[in-house]
Design a protein around this motif. Structure first.
Motif, short mmCIF file in Angstrom:
data_model
loop_
_atom_site.label_atom_id
_atom_site.label_comp_id
_atom_site.label_asym_id
_atom_site.label_seq_id
_atom_site.Cartn_x
_atom_site.Cartn_y
_atom_site.Cartn_z
N ASP A 5 0.81 -1.23 0.00
CA ASP A 5 0.00 0.00 0.00
C ASP A 5 0.83 1.26 0.00
O ASP A 5 0.33 2.35 0.25
CB ASP A 5 -0.93 0.00 1.21
CG ASP A 5 -0.20 -0.09 2.53
OD1 ASP A 5 1.06 -0.17 2.53
OD2 ASP A 5 -0.85 -0.11 3.61
N ARG A 52 3.36 2.12 1.96
CA ARG A 52 4.06 2.51 3.18
C ARG A 52 5.49 2.00 3.17
O ARG A 52 5.78 0.89 2.71
CB ARG A 52 3.33 1.96 4.40
CG ARG A 52 2.12 2.81 4.80
CD ARG A 52 1.49 2.29 6.06
NE ARG A 52 0.77 1.03 5.84
CZ ARG A 52 0.06 0.43 6.81
NH1 ARG A 52 0.02 0.96 8.03
NH2 ARG A 52 -0.58 -0.69 6.54
N GLY A 53 6.38 2.80 3.72
CA GLY A 53 7.78 2.43 3.73
C GLY A 53 8.11 1.45 4.86
O GLY A 53 7.34 1.23 5.79
N GLU A 69 8.08 2.93 8.52
CA GLU A 69 6.78 3.11 9.17
C GLU A 69 6.27 1.77 9.72
O GLU A 69 5.76 1.68 10.84
CB GLU A 69 5.78 3.70 8.18
CG GLU A 69 4.43 3.97 8.82
CD GLU A 69 3.44 4.59 7.83
OE1 GLU A 69 2.27 4.77 8.24
OE2 GLU A 69 3.83 4.86 6.69
N ILE A 70 6.42 0.72 8.90
CA ILE A 70 5.97 -0.61 9.36
C ILE A 70 6.82 -1.09 10.54
O ILE A 70 6.31 -1.67 11.50
CB ILE A 70 6.00 -1.61 8.19
CG1 ILE A 70 5.03 -1.17 7.10
CG2 ILE A 70 5.68 -3.02 8.69
CD1 ILE A 70 5.11 -2.01 5.84
#
Length: 421
Positions: free
Chosen positions: A385, A387-388, A391-392
Motif C-alpha cells: 500500500d 508505506r515504507g 513506518e511498518i
C-alpha cells in the motif's frame, strides 16, 4: 527437674505399707483356697488349673528414691492384662539399658511349691510377711539407688554393673522357699560383688583411649544417645560395639556392658571441664545472650548462604567464645550452623527453580507473540500500500532493516514462484 531432685534417696518402705500405719495402703485380695488347684489329669487345658492360680503378689522398687512397697493383682481379671495392673515393669523385661520413667521396677513373687506327697501347693503372703520382705531387701535397694546411673539434668536412669548386681540380690532375697510342712523360709540376704563379666563402658573407654571419638567432646545429647543406641544384627552393640566396628576391632565374647549413655556424657563433661554442655541451637535462639551474640556476629550484607566454610568456622569460634564467658560449652554448634546455611541455600535453590520456570513460561509467551507479529508484518507487506519499511518497523517495534530484509525475501519468493499455464 533439678540435680537435687534426681539425687539418690534413702531406701525405705513406703508409708501405708508398714505395721505402724496399719497397712492401710496394702489392700491384698488373694483367692480362696478352693479356687487354687492343679489337676494334671484333666483332659482340657483350661480345666487343669483353678481360676485363682494366676494371682500374683509383687514387690515394687522405685530406683530414683529407694521407696519399696508391695501389692497384688486381681485374680478375677483376665491374665492377658496382668502387666497393666502392675505399678512398674518387671526387671527381666527391661534389659540392661535405660530404665523407663518413672524408674519403678517390680519383682513378681513365687507362690508355688511341689513335692511328691502333696503335689502342687500355693502359698500366698499376708501384709506382715510382705512388709518383712520389703525390710529385708532395703540394703540391696540402697545399693541399687546409690549405684544406678543418673544422666543429664533430668536424672534419667541407666543400669550400671553394680546396680544390676544389686537387683540380682533383691531377686534372690525375694525368692521364697517352703519346707515339706509348707513353712516359709527366705534366703539370707547377700551382697554379691560385681562379677567380672559385667563391665562398665566408662572403664572400657578408660582402658582404650585410642578408640574414643574426639567428636564426643562437643556432641549434642541426641548425637551421644544415637551413638550409644548402636544395635547391630549380631555381636556387641552400644558404645563398645560401635567404636570397635569403626576401628575394625573384635571384643571377646562373654561380657555384658553397662552405662553406655552415662560413659559418653561423662566423657563430654570431662572435655568441657567446668563449663556446662549446652545445645547450641537452644542457646542461640532462646536466650538473650545467644540472640545478642548472633546479631553482633552475623555477616553484614550477606546471609549464611553466601558464607564459605572458613567464615562459618570463624562464626562458630565467636559463638563458642561468647558462650564460654557464660560458663557454657556449646554442643552441636558447627552442625547447627551448617544446617542453617544448608536451609538458606536450599531456599536459594528453590528461588532459582521458580525463576527458571518463569523465564521458560515468558519465553514461550514471547515465542507465540513473535510468531503472531511476524504473521501480521507479512500480511501488511503483502498489501503493497505504499508505506515504507520504517513506518511498518515502527508499528512492529523492530529495526527498519528487519522489515527491509523481510520485504526482499517476500519479493524473491513472488519472483521465483512459477506462473500458471
Amino acid at each position: 527437674m533439678t540435680a537435687a531432685d534426681s539425687a539418690p534417696g534413702t531406701a525405705h518402705v513406703l508409708t501405708g505399707y508398714r505395721p505402724e500405719d496399719g497397712f492401710m495402703a496394702a489392700e491384698l485380695d488373694p483367692p480362696p483356697a478352693e479356687y487354687v488347684w492343679h489337676d494334671e489329669n484333666a483332659e482340657q487345658q483350661d480345666q487343669r488349673y483353678g481360676p485363682g492360680v494366676g494371682y500374683q503378689q509383687w514387690l515394687a522398687v522405685d530406683a530414683r528414691d529407694g521407696a519399696v512397697w508391695f501389692g497384688d493383682t486381681d485374680w478375677r481379671a483376665p491374665q492377658e492384662s496382668a502387666g497393666s495392673r502392675l505399678p512398674g515393669i518387671p526387671r527381666r523385661a527391661l534389659g540392661d539399658g535405660i530404665v523407663p520413667d518413672p524408674g519403678i521396677m517390680v519383682q513378681l513373687l513365687g507362690h508355688l511349691s511341689h513335692d511328691e506327697q502333696r503335689g502342687c501347693t500355693w502359698r500366698f503372703f499376708d501384709a506382715g510377711e510382705l512388709h518383712a520382705l520389703a525390710v529385708r531387701v532395703l540394703p540391696a535397694v540402697q545399693r541399687l539407688v546409690d549405684s544406678i546411673h543418673r544422666i543429664g539434668p533430668g536424672g534419667e536412669l541407666e543400669w550400671s554393673a553394680e546396680a544390676a548386681t544389686a537387683w540380682d540380690d533383691i531377686e534372690q532375697a525375694a525368692t521364697p522357699a517352703f519346707d515339706p510342712s509348707g513353712k516359709l523360709h527366705w534366703t539370707r540376704p547377700r551382697t554379691t560383688p560385681v562379677p567380672a563379666w559385667r563391665v562398665e563402658v566408662g572403664a572400657f573407654l578408660a582402658a582404650n583411649p585410642g578408640l574414643c571419638d574426639p567428636s564426643w567432646d562437643l556432641a549434642t545429647d541426641a548425637e551421644l544417645d544415637t551413638y550409644a543406641d548402636y544395635s547391630p544384627p549380631n555381636g556387641y552393640g552400644g558404645v563398645p560395639g560401635r567404636i570397635c566396628r569403626d576401628a575394625d576391632q573384635q571384643i571377646e565374647d562373654g561380657f555384658t556392658f553397662y552405662g553406655h549413655r552415662a560413659a559418653l556424657y561423662a566423657y563430654r563433661a570431662r572435655a568441657c571441664g567446668d563449663r556446662t554442655p549446652t545445645d547450641a541451637r537452644a542457646w542461640l535462639e532462646t536466650t538473650e545472650a545467644g540472640r545478642d551474640t548472633w546479631e553482633a556476629a552475623k555477616p553484614l550484607g550477606a546471609t549464611l548462604a553466601d558464607v564459605p566454610d572458613c567464615v562459618l568456622a570463624s562464626l562458630a569460634e565467636t559463638f563458642q567464645n561468647a558462650a564460654h564467658e557464660h560458663g557454657l560449652a556449646l554442643t552441636g554448634l558447627t552442625a547447627h550452623l551448617r544446617r542453617l546455611r544448608g536451609a538458606e541455600r536450599s531456599a536459594v535453590d528453590r528461588q532459582l527453580v521458580h525463576e527458571g520456570e518463569e523465564v521458560e513460561r515468558l519465553e514461550n509467551v514471547l515465542k507465540d507473540f513473535r510468531a503472531a507479529r511476524n504473521r501480521t508484518v507479512t500480511r501488511i507487506l503483502a498489501w503493497s500500500d505504499g508505506r515504507g519499511d520504517a513506518e511498518i518497523a515502527r508499528l512492529a517495534s523492530m529495526p527498519d532493516a528487519y522489515v527491509s530484509d523481510w520485504r526482499a525475501r517476500l519479493t524473491d519468493e513472488e519472483t521465483t514462484t512459477p506462473s500458471g499455464p
